[in-house]
Structures are given as structure tokens and as C-alpha cells.
Design a protein around this motif. Structure first.
Motif: not given
Lengths: 219, 224
Positions: B141, B66, B72, B75
Motif C-alpha cells: 500500500a 492513505y 488500508q 489503499d
């Protein structure tokens, strides 16, 4: 290049701390009141193991308190301005160095007050203070990175503790072993392996902070 | 045929876990004092830790990816892997606690392995709390990935340091012989290794279902 940047940033930290002297006073008072609570609850600690563990618990809480405001005291707009001026590596290193000094002073003070009030059981004082010094560096570097994470949430105080305590345990257990040896008056040669482990832990933590911090500030 | 090619690992996971349950309970196990038949818990207790550590490692790998890509999806995968890891960790503590009651007489002892397990759970529960106290998706994240990596490295150091500092009641530590020395004719290995692979595959499958469920829910929300 990074040398001059570090020096400037460190100076900035010191000036900021000096401007808010009451915060520093708050930490010192925190040390005194915590140890006084321990003193009145225990009066005299006969058991050496309890003496040792109690001191480290106090140092852990005092340093968590001292470092928790590392990234909070500067408001968001000031932080953004700072980020345009300095490199992330410079910022994290200066914060770690500054907080290592702060935690070292506070821990030494805690040891002094603790010994005065509760009594001294340490036989090898040099080794004991080495443990406290190595511990200050490790504690402050872990706590600085964690406070950079916690400061960005809206749950700062709780997060600071729950994020840092479990990952501080390898450090704390080694520290308690080493200072336990110092209390028993063991020679340097017997306990050198713990000193090496502590030094290595500090190197690992600082390297990780150096690598990971740039990802924290990019907004 | 295409179905089998896509899903063979799920079949393998089911087969291995079924084998671990049936074979683990019925096949011959070494008869030892104190342990007696509880030695069979090896297939269910120790394998939980293997599955958990594999899932936590996967979670860290996704966190690193990530931070390298800021995608995303990584994450999401890191979060799901850590979540399933926590489930395996809790199962490991429960199975271990019952076993400890039978062999050592108590549900919990001060033992480096138990403490290591407890601290692993504390770290990952803190990871969950951290995630939930951040609202903004990108920021969450980023911070979660940094904490995941930082904590994982320190956890590994802890798991390496701790057993060398204190004695353990566990086999292979503190002068106790390791399990391999009990298992003279290697019958236990026949179940133990497949059980590790089986539980891990089931964990991956759980994660995949979770991932697909979340994606469907998200799509439904977007459609509304």
C-alpha cells in the motif's frame, strides 16, 4: 544541521563506491560495450535525428543500470541502522546528489566515446553539454526514487525499467528537443525555453522525492 | 424513498448513458466533410478520457489520504479506481483507433494525444505490476501510493508539455479548429456533457460494486 548530515552521508556513499570499485568498473564497461554494439550495428550514423535518439537511448539505459543498485547494495540490517542515524530527507538528498554526479560522469563519458566512435554532428557543443548535464540531474533523481521503490520488491530489475521509463518521457522528449537544437547549432536564446522546462522538471522531481521518500523507508 | 435518496446517482448515470447512446445516435449532428457521421463518436471516445482522468485523479486523492492516515481502506479504493480507469483508457484507445481509421486512414498515428494516452496506460499497468510483485499488505500500500502520486504529477506535466512541443491531428491542436467551432448551434454539447457525467457515474458505480464484492469475499474468508 542538514548540511553536515548531507556531507557525512555523501562521504559514506563515496567511500562505499570506492570500496566496491568493481561495480564502478562494471558501469564503465557497460558504457563501452553498449556504445560498441551501436557502433558495429550502425558504423556511421548519417541521419542527425537517429544520432541524437540513439545517444539518449544509450544514456537512458546506462543511467538506469547505474542507479538501479542505489538501495540494493546496502542490505536490510545496514539500512535500518542507517535510518536510526539520519533523517530520510538527508538520505534521499545525498543519494540524489551522489547519483547525479555518477550519472553525469557516466553520461559525459558516453558522449565522449560515442563522438569518438560514431562521429560528431554537434554544432553548439556548450548547449549540448548543458542538455546532457541537466538530463543527468533529472534522470538520476527520478531513477533514485524509483529504485527506492523497486528495491523493496522481489522483482527489482524489471520493475526499475517499467516504473521509470513512462515517467521519464517528459524529461527525455524535452532533452531530445534541446539537444536536437544544439546539434543544429541553434543559439541559446532560441532554445532557452527548453532549458527552463528542464530546470523546472528537475525542481518538481526533487521536491516530490523530498516529500515522498519518508513514506518509503518507514517499515 | 430512502432507496431513491441512496441510489439516485446510479439512476442518473444510467439515464445519462442511455441518453448519450440514443440521443447520440439519433439527434442532429453537424455534417462535415471527412468526419461525416463519425462525429458522433465524440460522445463515446472523448468521454472515455474524461471518465478515465476523473477516476485516476480520484485514485491519487485516495493515495494521498492513505499516506496521511495509513488506513488500508483508502489503499483499496485507490487500487480499484485505478483499475476502472485502465478499463476506460482501453475503451478510449479502441474507440479512438476505429475513429482514426475512418478519418485519418490508419489505426495509429504518431500524435501527442495518442502518445499521452498510451503512456498513461503504461504508467498504470506498471502500477498494477508493482502492486502484484509485493506480498506484504502494508508495504504494498505504501509503495503503490508513493508511485501513484509521483507518476501522476509527472504524467500531468507530460500532458501539458507534449502538445506544445509537437503538432497534433486532433481538433484544437496544430492549427486544427477545436470541436466547439464545428458545433455551431451547440447541439453536440447537449449530449456531450451529460455523457461525461453519465460515464463517470457508471465508473464510480463499477468501483463501488467491486469494493463491496471484495469486502464480502474477505468476510467469507475470515468466517471460514
Amino acid at each position: 544541521m542538514i548540511g553536515t548530515e548531507l556531507k557525512t552521508l555523501l562521504k559514506k556513499e563515496l567511500v562505499l563506491e570506492w570500496r566496491s570499485k568493481f561495480a564502478l568498473g562494471g558501469i564503465l564497461l557497460y558504457v563501452l560495450s553498449t556504445i560498441f554494439v551501436a557502433y558495429l550495428s550502425f558504423v556511421k550514423v548519417v541521419d542527425v535525428k537517429t544520432w541524437n535518439a540513439l545517444l539518449w537511448v544509450i544514456i537512458l539505459f546506462v543511467s538506469t543500470n547505474a542507479v538501479s543498485k542505489a538501495f540494493v547494495q546496502e542490505d536490510q540490517s545496514k539500512l535500518i541502522y542507517l535510518y536510526t542515524l539520519a533523517s530520510p530527507q538527508g538520505i534521499i538528498l545525498s543519494k540524489i546528489i551522489y547519483h547525479a554526479i555518477l550519472v553525469w560522469i557516466v553520461s559525459m563519458l558516453s558522449v565522449g566515446v560515442y563522438i569518438t566512435l560514431i562521429g560528431n554532428v554537434v554544432q553548439n557543443m556548450g548547449l549540448f553539454l548543458t542538455a546532457v548535464s541537466l538530463g543527468s540531474i533529472g534522470l538520476s533523481s527520478v531513477l533514485t526514487l524509483v529504485s527506492a521503490i523497486a528495491a523493496q520488491s522481489n522483482n527489482n530489475v524489471t520493475l526499475m525499467s517499467i516504473l521509470s521509463f513512462p515517467i521519464l518521457l517528459p524529461l527525455l522528449i524535452t532533452l531530445i528537443k534541446l539537444s536536437g537544437g544544439a546539434i543544429d547549432g541553434l543559439a541559446w536564446s532560441v532554445t532557452s525555453k527548453y532549458v527552463i522546462v528542464l530546470a523546472l522538471l528537475n525542481v518538481i522531481v526533487i521536491t516530490l522525492s523530498y516529500i515522498l521518500f519518508p513514506y518509503l523507508w518507514r517499515d | 424513498m430512502r432507496q431513491i435518496r441512496a441510489h439516485w446517482w446510479k439512476i442518473l448515470g444510467i439515464a445519462f448513458v442511455l441518453y448519450a447512446i440514443i440521443g447520440g445516435l439519433l439527434m442532429d449532428a453537424p455534417r462535415l466533410a471527412i468526419l461525416n457521421e463519425t462525429i458522433r463518436n465524440l460522445y463515446y471516445h472523448v468521454t472515455m478520457w474524461f471518465a478515465m482522468m476523473i477516476l485516476m485523479t480520484a485514485s491519487v486523492v485516495y493515495s494521498v489520504r492513505y499516506l496521511m492516515t495509513f488506513n488500508q481502506d483508502f489503499d483499496q479504493k485507490a487500487r480499484i479506481a485505478a483499475g476502472i480507469g485502465i478499463v476506460f483508457g482501453l475503451a478510449g484507445i479502441l474507440t479512438g483507433s476505429v475513429w482514426a481509421r475512418f478519418t485519418w486512414g490508419v489505426y495509429w498515428v504518431n500524435d501527442p494525444k495518442l502518445n499521452g494516452a498510451a503512456i498513461t496506460l503504461l504508467i498504470y499497468l506498471a502500477y498494477v505490476i508493482l502492486r502484484n510483485s509485493l506480498d506484504e499488505e502494508q508495504k504494498r500500500a505504501r509503495l503503490a501510493a508513493v508511485y501513484n502520486i509521483f507518476a501522476y504529477v509527472l504524467l500531468m506535466v507530460f500532458l501539458m508539455i507534449l502538445p506544445r512541443m509537437t503538432d497534433s491531428l486532433h481538433p484544437g491542436n496544430g492549427g486544427n479548429p477545436a470541436f466547439s467551432s464545428y458545433d455551431l448551434d451547440h447541439t453536440m454539447r447537449l449530449v456531450f456533457y451529460p455523457a461525461i457525467i453519465g460515464w463517470t457515474l457508471i465508473g464510480v458505480w463499477m468501483g463501488q460494486i467491486r469494493l463491496r464484492l471484495e469486502n464480502i469475499e474477505k468476510q467469507l474468508q475470515d468466517d471460514e
